[in-house]
Design a protein around this motif. Structure first.
Motif, PDB file in Angstrom:
ATOM      1  N   VAL A 134       0.828  -1.204   0.000  1.00  0.00           N
ATOM      2  CA  VAL A 134       0.000   0.000   0.000  1.00  0.00           C
ATOM      3  C   VAL A 134       0.864   1.255   0.000  1.00  0.00           C
ATOM      4  N   ALA A 135       2.012   1.204   0.653  1.00  0.00           N
ATOM      5  CA  ALA A 135       2.858   2.392   0.784  1.00  0.00           C
ATOM      6  C   ALA A 135       3.189   3.057  -0.552  1.00  0.00           C
ATOM      7  N   PRO A 136       3.500   2.303  -1.622  1.00  0.00           N
ATOM      8  CA  PRO A 136       3.812   2.967  -2.896  1.00  0.00           C
ATOM      9  C   PRO A 136       2.631   3.735  -3.493  1.00  0.00           C
ATOM     10  N   LEU A 137       1.412   3.377  -3.132  1.00  0.00           N
ATOM     11  CA  LEU A 137       0.266   4.123  -3.642  1.00  0.00           C
ATOM     12  C   LEU A 137       0.311   5.562  -3.140  1.00  0.00           C
ATOM     13  N   PHE A 138       0.693   5.739  -1.895  1.00  0.00           N
ATOM     14  CA  PHE A 138       0.846   7.085  -1.347  1.00  0.00           C
ATOM     15  C   PHE A 138       2.100   7.768  -1.888  1.00  0.00           C
ATOM     16  N   GLY A 139       3.225   7.033  -1.862  1.00  0.00           N
ATOM     17  CA  GLY A 139       4.501   7.649  -2.187  1.00  0.00           C
ATOM     18  C   GLY A 139       4.715   7.899  -3.660  1.00  0.00           C
ATOM     19  N   GLU A 140       4.548   6.863  -4.500  1.00  0.00           N
ATOM     20  CA  GLU A 140       4.855   6.981  -5.919  1.00  0.00           C
ATOM     21  C   GLU A 140       3.679   7.490  -6.744  1.00  0.00           C
ATOM     22  N   LEU A 141       2.469   7.128  -6.366  1.00  0.00           N
ATOM     23  CA  LEU A 141       1.295   7.520  -7.155  1.00  0.00           C
ATOM     24  C   LEU A 141       0.590   8.753  -6.611  1.00  0.00           C
ATOM     25  N   ARG A 142       0.980   9.227  -5.416  1.00  0.00           N
ATOM     26  CA  ARG A 142       0.354  10.402  -4.797  1.00  0.00           C
ATOM     27  C   ARG A 142      -1.137  10.201  -4.591  1.00  0.00           C
ATOM     28  N   GLN A 143      -1.531   8.981  -4.236  1.00  0.00           N
ATOM     29  CA  GLN A 143      -2.919   8.716  -3.902  1.00  0.00           C
ATOM     30  C   GLN A 143      -3.224   9.309  -2.526  1.00  0.00           C
ATOM     31  N   GLY A 144      -4.504   9.454  -2.218  1.00  0.00           N
ATOM     32  CA  GLY A 144      -4.902  10.086  -0.972  1.00  0.00           C
ATOM     33  C   GLY A 144      -5.686  11.346  -1.255  1.00  0.00           C
ATOM     34  N   PRO A 145      -5.772  12.275  -0.295  1.00  0.00           N
ATOM     35  CA  PRO A 145      -6.503  13.527  -0.549  1.00  0.00           C
ATOM     36  C   PRO A 145      -5.974  14.187  -1.819  1.00  0.00           C
ATOM     37  N   PRO A 146      -6.858  14.621  -2.721  1.00  0.00           N
ATOM     38  CA  PRO A 146      -6.399  15.141  -4.017  1.00  0.00           C
ATOM     39  C   PRO A 146      -5.517  16.377  -3.876  1.00  0.00           C
ATOM     40  N   ARG A 147      -4.355  16.327  -4.525  1.00  0.00           N
ATOM     41  CA  ARG A 147      -3.418  17.439  -4.616  1.00  0.00           C
ATOM     42  C   ARG A 147      -2.934  17.492  -6.069  1.00  0.00           C
ATOM     43  N   PRO A 148      -3.730  18.061  -6.962  1.00  0.00           N
ATOM     44  CA  PRO A 148      -3.493  17.885  -8.407  1.00  0.00           C
ATOM     45  C   PRO A 148      -2.147  18.377  -8.900  1.00  0.00           C
ATOM     46  N   GLN A 149      -1.566  19.385  -8.279  1.00  0.00           N
ATOM     47  CA  GLN A 149      -0.286  19.904  -8.775  1.00  0.00           C
ATOM     48  C   GLN A 149       0.896  19.047  -8.355  1.00  0.00           C
ATOM     49  N   GLU A 150       0.666  18.021  -7.540  1.00  0.00           N
ATOM     50  CA  GLU A 150       1.763  17.194  -7.041  1.00  0.00           C
ATOM     51  C   GLU A 150       1.875  15.846  -7.748  1.00  0.00           C
ATOM     52  N   VAL A 151       0.988  15.561  -8.686  1.00  0.00           N
ATOM     53  CA  VAL A 151       0.937  14.246  -9.338  1.00  0.00           C
ATOM     54  C   VAL A 151       1.589  14.334 -10.711  1.00  0.00           C
ATOM     55  N   PRO A 152       2.437  13.372 -11.082  1.00  0.00           N
ATOM     56  CA  PRO A 152       3.087  13.419 -12.405  1.00  0.00           C
ATOM     57  C   PRO A 152       2.092  13.200 -13.536  1.00  0.00           C
ATOM     58  N   ALA A 153       2.517  13.533 -14.745  1.00  0.00           N
ATOM     59  CA  ALA A 153       1.682  13.379 -15.932  1.00  0.00           C
ATOM     60  C   ALA A 153       1.316  11.909 -16.146  1.00  0.00           C
ATOM     61  N   PRO A 154       0.243  11.639 -16.910  1.00  0.00           N
ATOM     62  CA  PRO A 154      -0.265  10.262 -17.021  1.00  0.00           C
ATOM     63  C   PRO A 154       0.757   9.212 -17.424  1.00  0.00           C
ATOM     64  N   ASP A 155       1.605   9.495 -18.417  1.00  0.00           N
ATOM     65  CA  ASP A 155       2.558   8.458 -18.841  1.00  0.00           C
ATOM     66  C   ASP A 155       3.544   8.129 -17.733  1.00  0.00           C
ATOM     67  N   ALA A 156       4.035   9.148 -17.036  1.00  0.00           N
ATOM     68  CA  ALA A 156       4.959   8.904 -15.924  1.00  0.00           C
ATOM     69  C   ALA A 156       4.250   8.205 -14.772  1.00  0.00           C
ATOM     70  N   TRP A 157       2.990   8.592 -14.531  1.00  0.00           N
ATOM     71  CA  TRP A 157       2.213   7.963 -13.458  1.00  0.00           C
ATOM     72  C   TRP A 157       1.997   6.486 -13.758  1.00  0.00           C
ATOM     73  N   MET A 158       1.686   6.166 -15.012  1.00  0.00           N
ATOM     74  CA  MET A 158       1.475   4.763 -15.373  1.00  0.00           C
ATOM     75  C   MET A 158       2.774   3.967 -15.286  1.00  0.00           C
ATOM     76  N   ARG A 159       3.904   4.589 -15.604  1.00  0.00           N
ATOM     77  CA  ARG A 159       5.181   3.876 -15.449  1.00  0.00           C
ATOM     78  C   ARG A 159       5.425   3.544 -13.980  1.00  0.00           C
ATOM     79  N   ALA A 160       5.089   4.492 -13.104  1.00  0.00           N
ATOM     80  CA  ALA A 160       5.227   4.220 -11.670  1.00  0.00           C
ATOM     81  C   ALA A 160       4.294   3.107 -11.236  1.00  0.00           C
ATOM     82  N   LEU A 161       3.066   3.119 -11.756  1.00  0.00           N
ATOM     83  CA  LEU A 161       2.103   2.074 -11.421  1.00  0.00           C
ATOM     84  C   LEU A 161       2.609   0.701 -11.852  1.00  0.00           C
ATOM     85  N   SER A 162       3.267   0.634 -12.989  1.00  0.00           N
ATOM     86  CA  SER A 162       3.737  -0.652 -13.511  1.00  0.00           C
ATOM     87  C   SER A 162       4.777  -1.295 -12.603  1.00  0.00           C
ATOM     88  N   ARG A 163       5.416  -0.497 -11.745  1.00  0.00           N
ATOM     89  CA  ARG A 163       6.437  -1.028 -10.828  1.00  0.00           C
ATOM     90  C   ARG A 163       5.859  -1.473  -9.484  1.00  0.00           C
TER      91      ARG A 163
END
Length: 387
Positions: A134-163
């Motif tokens: 669960v920890a990577p969801l918070f750390g790498e994907l910036r899940q949790g309370p929405p903070r839109p300016q802190e989340v990477p662009a979709p392609d980078a976000w999906m690369r993080a998800l793939s790991r």
């Protein structure tokens, strides 16, 4: 007779929320109340068209967008998502939910569109946030309370998800939140258009949702509420009107990125209540079959039980919960909708023809709905409510 304003006012007077805007539409009889202030200082009164961060009320909108693409034959519910989301082509799963993130096995099958819509793709939050995966969801994907300016662009976000390994095998268990963000990326890649552009053309413009989007234009910041959290017995400012939503985000979150007003949210809800039809015979957003699929509970009893504390006995459709047991005074069988972590809620009850929308600006302190929501739901379910 107690009206909607009288139901909400004690929560403002007691300091639970600075203000609120709510709407109850029961078969065309509409009641709206705006109480309190848009900020904790009380300098700006709440008005009917105040703009709120609606957080997870974004989820049903994203699910509706996916169903449009399904209707057009551009993807199917049982399609593996790998052709559009190659980052999920070869997922691995932790051996047990409590295993370390490097103790993995191959997924038994591929993730499908249906898995994502029903939150059973193996991606997301369980009730136990302490699990290693669960920890990577918070750390790498910036899940949790929405903070839109802190989340990477979709392609980078999906690369993080793939790991990040899946927590459960696809189809096995219900997990909260992350699937909707993946669906937002899916909509963009299947349609070939950015998610904000697709939603504006296909959902917001036809429904007249002029104040709904992923950012607030400078000209409208005067109507944008401040966002707070409970801290130290009082309210702590999380985001001012000129903060995170004052410019377009790199990652338009299909799980929690939208801002909106009570009338815009109600317009979307009325469309669902009408089986996907627009007012005045102006056409359709969705077919009746798609709305029926969205508002059907797809979970097994074991999956519903495992969804605590996010679900309180409800089932899950596409993008929202479905009440399946009359456990509480506001739970009418078949009620569909969801709540947002920023203090928002929206539901339809087909049995009574009711739309109920509540917007506040105080973040939830946990998965359970706060008392202001429960009081509002009880009022909205009353057959003798004030009109």
């Amino acid at each position: 007779m107690t009206g909607l304003r009288e139901v909400l006012a004690p929560f403002v007077d007691g300091g639970a929320v600075p203000g609120a805007v709510a709407l109850v539409d029961r078969a065309g009889q509409v009641e709206v109340a705006a109480v309190g202030s848009a900020d904790a200082e009380g300098t700006s009164p709440m008005v009917r068209d105040s703009i709120f961060r609606i957080a997870s009320l974004t989820k049903p909108v994203t699910a509706a967008a996916v169903m449009m693409l399904v209707e057009e034959g551009r993807c199917a519910l049982d399609d593996p998502v790998a052709p559009w989301l190659p980052e999920l082509a070869s997922p691995v799963v932790v051996r047990t939910p409590g295993s370390p993130v490097d103790d993995v096995v191959p997924a038994a099958r591929q993730v499908t569109v249906f898995d994502l819509l029903t939150f059973r793709a193996g991606i997301g939050f369980p009730g136990d946030f302490s699990l290693p995966a669960v920890a990577p969801l918070f750390g790498e994907l910036r899940q949790g309370p929405p903070r839109p300016q802190e989340v990477p662009a979709p392609d980078a976000w999906m690369r993080a998800l793939s790991r990040i390994p899946l927590l459960h095998q696809p189809g096995e268990a219900w997990l909260y939140d992350t699937c909707s963000d993946v669906l937002g990326v899916l909509v963009a890649r299947v349609s070939g258009r950015p998610l904000p552009a697709f939603l504006e053309e296909r959902v917001f413009d036809p429904l007249g949702m002029a104040d709904t989007g992923f950012e607030v234009p400078a000209a409208d910041l005067g109507r944008f509420t401040s966002q707070y959290r409970q801290a130290g017995g009082g309210l702590e400012l999380v985001d001012p009107p000129g903060g995170q939503w004052s410019s377009a985000p790199a990652f338009p979150s299909g799980g929690g990125g939208l801002v909106s007003t009570v009338d815009d949210v109600a317009a979307f809800c009325r469309m669902l209540l009408a089986g996907g039809a627009l007012d005045g015979g102006r056409g359709r957003i969705l077919t009746e079959g798609s709305v029926q699929r969205m508002t059907t509970d797809w979970l097994t009893p074991d999956q519903r039980a495992g969804a605590e504390p996010f679900l309180e006995g409800q089932g899950w459709g596409f993008g929202g919960s479905v009440d399946v047991l009359p456990r509480d005074p506001w739970n009418v069988q078949g009620r569909y909708g969801w709540i947002g972590g920023t203090g928002t809620a929206a539901h339809i009850t087909p049995l009574t023809g009711t739309v109920a929308v509540l917007l506040t600006q105080v973040e939830l302190s946990g998965p359970a709905a706060p008392e202001v929501m429960r009081a509002f739901w009880t009022y909205a379910a009353r057959p003798d409510r004030a009109a």
